[in-house]
Design an enzyme around this catalytic site. Sequence first.
Site, PDB file in Angstrom:
ATOM      1  N   SER A  14       0.720  -1.274   0.069  1.00  0.00           N
ATOM      2  CA  SER A  14       0.025  -0.039   0.087  1.00  0.00           C
ATOM      3  C   SER A  14       1.014   1.180   0.016  1.00  0.00           C
ATOM      4  O   SER A  14       0.407   2.266   0.028  1.00  0.00           O
ATOM      5  CB  SER A  14      -1.078  -0.068   1.267  1.00  0.00           C
ATOM      6  OG  SER A  14      -0.040  -0.014   2.388  1.00  0.00           O
ATOM      7  N   VAL A  88       4.398  -7.561   9.423  1.00  0.00           N
ATOM      8  CA  VAL A  88       5.499  -8.175   9.146  1.00  0.00           C
ATOM      9  C   VAL A  88       6.297  -8.664  10.618  1.00  0.00           C
ATOM     10  O   VAL A  88       7.054  -9.410  10.573  1.00  0.00           O
ATOM     11  CB  VAL A  88       6.485  -7.492   8.304  1.00  0.00           C
ATOM     12  CG1 VAL A  88       5.942  -7.314   6.776  1.00  0.00           C
ATOM     13  CG2 VAL A  88       6.960  -6.154   8.801  1.00  0.00           C
ATOM     14  N   LYS A 149      16.750   0.010  -0.763  1.00  0.00           N
ATOM     15  CA  LYS A 149      17.827   0.748  -0.210  1.00  0.00           C
ATOM     16  C   LYS A 149      17.233   1.570   1.158  1.00  0.00           C
ATOM     17  O   LYS A 149      16.043   1.743   0.956  1.00  0.00           O
ATOM     18  CB  LYS A 149      18.573   1.851  -0.855  1.00  0.00           C
ATOM     19  CG  LYS A 149      17.916   3.063  -1.548  1.00  0.00           C
ATOM     20  CD  LYS A 149      18.431   4.251  -1.933  1.00  0.00           C
ATOM     21  CE  LYS A 149      17.696   5.423  -1.053  1.00  0.00           C
ATOM     22  NZ  LYS A 149      18.147   6.690  -1.141  1.00  0.00           N
ATOM     23  N   ASP A 178      19.131  -0.579  -6.653  1.00  0.00           N
ATOM     24  CA  ASP A 178      19.795   0.629  -6.733  1.00  0.00           C
ATOM     25  C   ASP A 178      18.956   1.507  -7.885  1.00  0.00           C
ATOM     26  O   ASP A 178      19.591   1.164  -8.953  1.00  0.00           O
ATOM     27  CB  ASP A 178      21.064   0.923  -6.482  1.00  0.00           C
ATOM     28  CG  ASP A 178      21.542   2.727  -6.421  1.00  0.00           C
ATOM     29  OD1 ASP A 178      20.647   3.511  -6.892  1.00  0.00           O
ATOM     30  OD2 ASP A 178      22.513   2.786  -5.995  1.00  0.00           O
ATOM     31  N   HIS A 179      17.818   2.077  -7.812  1.00  0.00           N
ATOM     32  CA  HIS A 179      17.012   2.661  -9.019  1.00  0.00           C
ATOM     33  C   HIS A 179      18.157   3.519  -9.917  1.00  0.00           C
ATOM     34  O   HIS A 179      17.797   3.702 -11.175  1.00  0.00           O
ATOM     35  CB  HIS A 179      15.728   2.992  -8.763  1.00  0.00           C
ATOM     36  CG  HIS A 179      15.839   4.449  -8.141  1.00  0.00           C
ATOM     37  ND1 HIS A 179      16.103   4.638  -6.707  1.00  0.00           N
ATOM     38  CD2 HIS A 179      15.933   5.799  -8.586  1.00  0.00           C
ATOM     39  CE1 HIS A 179      16.401   5.813  -6.366  1.00  0.00           C
ATOM     40  NE2 HIS A 179      15.934   6.769  -7.514  1.00  0.00           N
ATOM     41  N   LYS A 183      19.168   4.003 -14.675  1.00  0.00           N
ATOM     42  CA  LYS A 183      18.779   5.117 -15.493  1.00  0.00           C
ATOM     43  C   LYS A 183      19.567   5.068 -16.696  1.00  0.00           C
ATOM     44  O   LYS A 183      20.551   4.316 -16.808  1.00  0.00           O
ATOM     45  CB  LYS A 183      19.117   6.418 -14.513  1.00  0.00           C
ATOM     46  CG  LYS A 183      18.124   6.626 -13.486  1.00  0.00           C
ATOM     47  CD  LYS A 183      18.984   8.007 -12.811  1.00  0.00           C
ATOM     48  CE  LYS A 183      18.075   8.357 -11.595  1.00  0.00           C
ATOM     49  NZ  LYS A 183      16.858   9.275 -11.772  1.00  0.00           N
ATOM     50  N   GLU A 217      19.710  17.903  -5.464  1.00  0.00           N
ATOM     51  CA  GLU A 217      18.106  18.087  -5.491  1.00  0.00           C
ATOM     52  C   GLU A 217      17.848  19.359  -5.117  1.00  0.00           C
ATOM     53  O   GLU A 217      18.390  20.216  -4.306  1.00  0.00           O
ATOM     54  CB  GLU A 217      17.800  17.134  -4.117  1.00  0.00           C
ATOM     55  CG  GLU A 217      18.353  15.525  -4.303  1.00  0.00           C
ATOM     56  CD  GLU A 217      17.735  15.009  -3.239  1.00  0.00           C
ATOM     57  OE1 GLU A 217      16.746  14.230  -3.246  1.00  0.00           O
ATOM     58  OE2 GLU A 217      18.617  14.751  -2.231  1.00  0.00           O
ATOM     59  N   ASP A 236      22.579   8.416   2.606  1.00  0.00           N
ATOM     60  CA  ASP A 236      21.551   8.672   1.827  1.00  0.00           C
ATOM     61  C   ASP A 236      21.687   8.552   0.259  1.00  0.00           C
ATOM     62  O   ASP A 236      20.981   7.690  -0.689  1.00  0.00           O
ATOM     63  CB  ASP A 236      20.506   9.890   1.935  1.00  0.00           C
ATOM     64  CG  ASP A 236      18.974   9.413   1.338  1.00  0.00           C
ATOM     65  OD1 ASP A 236      18.565   8.588   1.590  1.00  0.00           O
ATOM     66  OD2 ASP A 236      18.537  10.579   0.961  1.00  0.00           O
ATOM     67  N   HIS A 241      24.044   5.427  -4.595  1.00  0.00           N
ATOM     68  CA  HIS A 241      24.036   6.024  -5.862  1.00  0.00           C
ATOM     69  C   HIS A 241      25.308   6.654  -6.409  1.00  0.00           C
ATOM     70  O   HIS A 241      25.799   6.157  -7.538  1.00  0.00           O
ATOM     71  CB  HIS A 241      22.915   7.172  -6.262  1.00  0.00           C
ATOM     72  CG  HIS A 241      21.584   7.020  -5.534  1.00  0.00           C
ATOM     73  ND1 HIS A 241      20.913   5.769  -5.651  1.00  0.00           N
ATOM     74  CD2 HIS A 241      20.625   7.576  -4.624  1.00  0.00           C
ATOM     75  CE1 HIS A 241      19.617   5.618  -5.176  1.00  0.00           C
ATOM     76  NE2 HIS A 241      19.717   6.583  -4.454  1.00  0.00           N
TER      77      HIS A 241
HETATM   78  P1  NAP Z   1       5.962   3.910   2.346  1.00  0.00           P
HETATM   79  O1  NAP Z   1       5.098   4.826   1.447  1.00  0.00           O
HETATM   80  O2  NAP Z   1       6.013   4.638   3.961  1.00  0.00           O
HETATM   81  O3  NAP Z   1       5.259   2.718   2.537  1.00  0.00           O
HETATM   82  C1  NAP Z   1       5.282   1.745   3.521  1.00  0.00           C
HETATM   83  C2  NAP Z   1       4.707   0.310   3.506  1.00  0.00           C
HETATM   84  O4  NAP Z   1       4.825  -0.425   4.588  1.00  0.00           O
HETATM   85  C3  NAP Z   1       2.959   0.829   3.549  1.00  0.00           C
HETATM   86  O5  NAP Z   1       2.635   0.043   2.398  1.00  0.00           O
HETATM   87  C4  NAP Z   1       2.868   0.082   4.864  1.00  0.00           C
HETATM   88  O6  NAP Z   1       1.476   0.000   5.086  1.00  0.00           O
HETATM   89  C5  NAP Z   1       3.887  -0.715   5.040  1.00  0.00           C
HETATM   90  N1  NAP Z   1       4.145  -1.214   6.673  1.00  0.00           N
HETATM   91  C6  NAP Z   1       4.196  -0.165   7.641  1.00  0.00           C
HETATM   92  N2  NAP Z   1       4.561  -0.898   8.765  1.00  0.00           N
HETATM   93  C7  NAP Z   1       4.112  -2.261   8.655  1.00  0.00           C
HETATM   94  C8  NAP Z   1       3.850  -3.433   9.201  1.00  0.00           C
HETATM   95  N3  NAP Z   1       4.535  -3.465  10.572  1.00  0.00           N
HETATM   96  N4  NAP Z   1       3.752  -4.637   8.597  1.00  0.00           N
HETATM   97  C9  NAP Z   1       3.511  -4.774   7.239  1.00  0.00           C
HETATM   98  N5  NAP Z   1       3.312  -3.358   6.392  1.00  0.00           N
HETATM   99  C10 NAP Z   1       3.733  -2.290   7.035  1.00  0.00           C
HETATM  100  O7  NAP Z   1       7.360   3.705   1.867  1.00  0.00           O
HETATM  101  P2  NAP Z   1       7.931   3.822   0.157  1.00  0.00           P
HETATM  102  O8  NAP Z   1       8.221   5.262  -0.082  1.00  0.00           O
HETATM  103  O9  NAP Z   1       6.971   3.110  -0.300  1.00  0.00           O
HETATM  104  O10 NAP Z   1       9.237   3.218   0.550  1.00  0.00           O
HETATM  105  C11 NAP Z   1       9.525   1.820   0.746  1.00  0.00           C
HETATM  106  C12 NAP Z   1      10.985   1.522   0.419  1.00  0.00           C
HETATM  107  O11 NAP Z   1      11.295   1.896  -0.595  1.00  0.00           O
HETATM  108  C13 NAP Z   1      12.138   2.143   1.235  1.00  0.00           C
HETATM  109  O12 NAP Z   1      13.178   1.106   1.839  1.00  0.00           O
HETATM  110  C14 NAP Z   1      12.516   3.321   0.358  1.00  0.00           C
HETATM  111  O13 NAP Z   1      13.863   3.766   0.975  1.00  0.00           O
HETATM  112  C15 NAP Z   1      12.496   2.656  -0.832  1.00  0.00           C
HETATM  113  N6  NAP Z   1      12.249   3.673  -2.047  1.00  0.00           N
HETATM  114  C16 NAP Z   1      11.375   4.268  -2.166  1.00  0.00           C
HETATM  115  C17 NAP Z   1      11.318   5.141  -3.311  1.00  0.00           C
HETATM  116  C18 NAP Z   1       9.974   5.970  -3.592  1.00  0.00           C
HETATM  117  O14 NAP Z   1      10.204   6.716  -4.357  1.00  0.00           O
HETATM  118  N7  NAP Z   1       9.098   5.759  -2.592  1.00  0.00           N
HETATM  119  C19 NAP Z   1      12.492   5.160  -3.954  1.00  0.00           C
HETATM  120  C20 NAP Z   1      13.547   4.491  -3.910  1.00  0.00           C
HETATM  121  C21 NAP Z   1      13.626   3.599  -2.833  1.00  0.00           C
HETATM  122  P3  NAP Z   1       0.649   0.025   6.320  1.00  0.00           P
HETATM  123  O15 NAP Z   1       0.891   1.116   6.811  1.00  0.00           O
HETATM  124  O16 NAP Z   1      -1.041  -0.445   5.726  1.00  0.00           O
HETATM  125  O17 NAP Z   1       1.008  -1.268   7.063  1.00  0.00           O
END
Ligand code: NAP
Length: 483
Positions: A14, A88, A149, A178-179, A183, A217, A236, A241
Amino acid sequence: MKNIPLVMILFGGSGDLAHRKLYPALFNLYEQGLIHDNFAVIATARRPWSHEYLREQVSDAIHETHEVVDENEISAFASHFYYQSHDVTNVEHYVTLKQLAHDLDEKYSAQGNRLFYMAMAPRFFGTIATHINDQHLTGSGFNRIVVEKPFGRDLASAEELNKQITASFKENEIFRIDHYLGKEMVQNILPLRFTNPLIKNIWNSDNIQNIQVTLAERLGVEARGGYYETSGALRDMVQNHIFQIITLLAMPEPKDISAASIHEAKKKLLDSLIIPDKDVIKKHFVRGQYAGSDTTFAYKNEPNVDENSTTETFAAGEVKFTEGPVAGVPIYFRTGKEFKEKKNRIDIVLKHINTPYGKAHSNNITIVIDPKSEIFITINGKRISEPGIRRENLDYTFSKEELAQVPDGYERLLHDVIVNDSTNFTEWSELKRYWQFIDAVESAWDEENKSGKPDIPQYIPYRMGPKEANDIFECATAHWIYE
Ligand code: NAP
């Protein structure tokens, strides 16, 4: 494209990453036929969604990223998605998850193939890996895990996490993503270096004076101050990267372009990475924090940030290797928030030569990664109507049509995981070296913090970071090419 059967278990179904990147990427792979009739995705998170609600979310994600869509195609795709409410940290939930994965495997003839994706806050990675192992969630076909990451926050925690993951997965089943490696212009570095004699023959320490990597950034930390306090620019951006880009710029030529040969060449280079000592860090590294303005907060005043924070929003420094074509050449990096613009670019600065025309500029090769894709080389030529030498750019900018064909990084990398190509993922031995380097810098900076007088320059927002970063060069006449 070959249809590869699999059940994907997505932790964080989600979340932002799943919605903005993973669902659209999977849809594109579905349209290309890489996954089609024999796949199912189990999206998990705590909130109590239904399968139907998840499918609506998936459909929305595709509408938001695609201009023209075939509704029947989207519903057919979304019908492969299943939602499992799952915490989890709760071991019971893995039992339900295991059963669902088993049932969907049968329903879609997925041949026991499992793809696990950790799209969640990194503090959960170890817990998930441990429960995948103790609840035997892996399938009887191939098993692969994608880890987002950051992979740890220092070498010790990365080692611990690696231990937890390797309890269930072999090194060649772990895809540390690492996205940036997805690129277009990052993937273009090796072909540029090794297919052009013009470039290949000058890519060495005889000709290159220094290399500069800037990942700038425009945004500040926004609502992520709490997370950023645990990280900082070095962890970070540099640990992953920037080091990935530097490795591609400095590695020796691989025997061929197989994943094994590319990782072998990277390993050879990274074995020779010089871990900087305190003197080098003092002279050639700078950290900074953005100050406030009339309309923006200083970093220290951002929500969820300690007013005495020593977390850096800017980092610059020097990397050197003792092996490879640019052995001994200083490679400078800088990255920061609240720069004048978003810009990711690489500048290769060539040495000056003596010319019969007197002083001439050095040639530079510049690769712009974002926001556009561009390569330009500065050359010298005669002035038209007066004596002397002028500087010109040989410029290749990707056209709109070319850019439209470039797949998103996540689509490329998910494709690679599914076809089992690890070229653009980080091996443990590589990651370990990156952390050794970062730990050395963090530890020198920690010592400064403990001395009570940390030297953290505050920089004016929306310019080029702290002026102290202009003094990190070894050579007195060197300077940042991108200013
Ligand atoms: P996010 O929007 O905060 O999503 C976190 C997810 O984890 C949600 O689906 C949340 O849903 C779930 N969650 C949290 N606690 C939980 C638990 N105890 N049990 C089960 N599910 C749980 O984070 P995100 O931005 O998608 O990032 C996720 C990862 O991708 C991170 O490692 C981030 O560094 C990496 N990343 C993200 C992006 C980006 O563009 N967003 C880019 C590069 C890397 P619920 O609250 O419903 O549990």
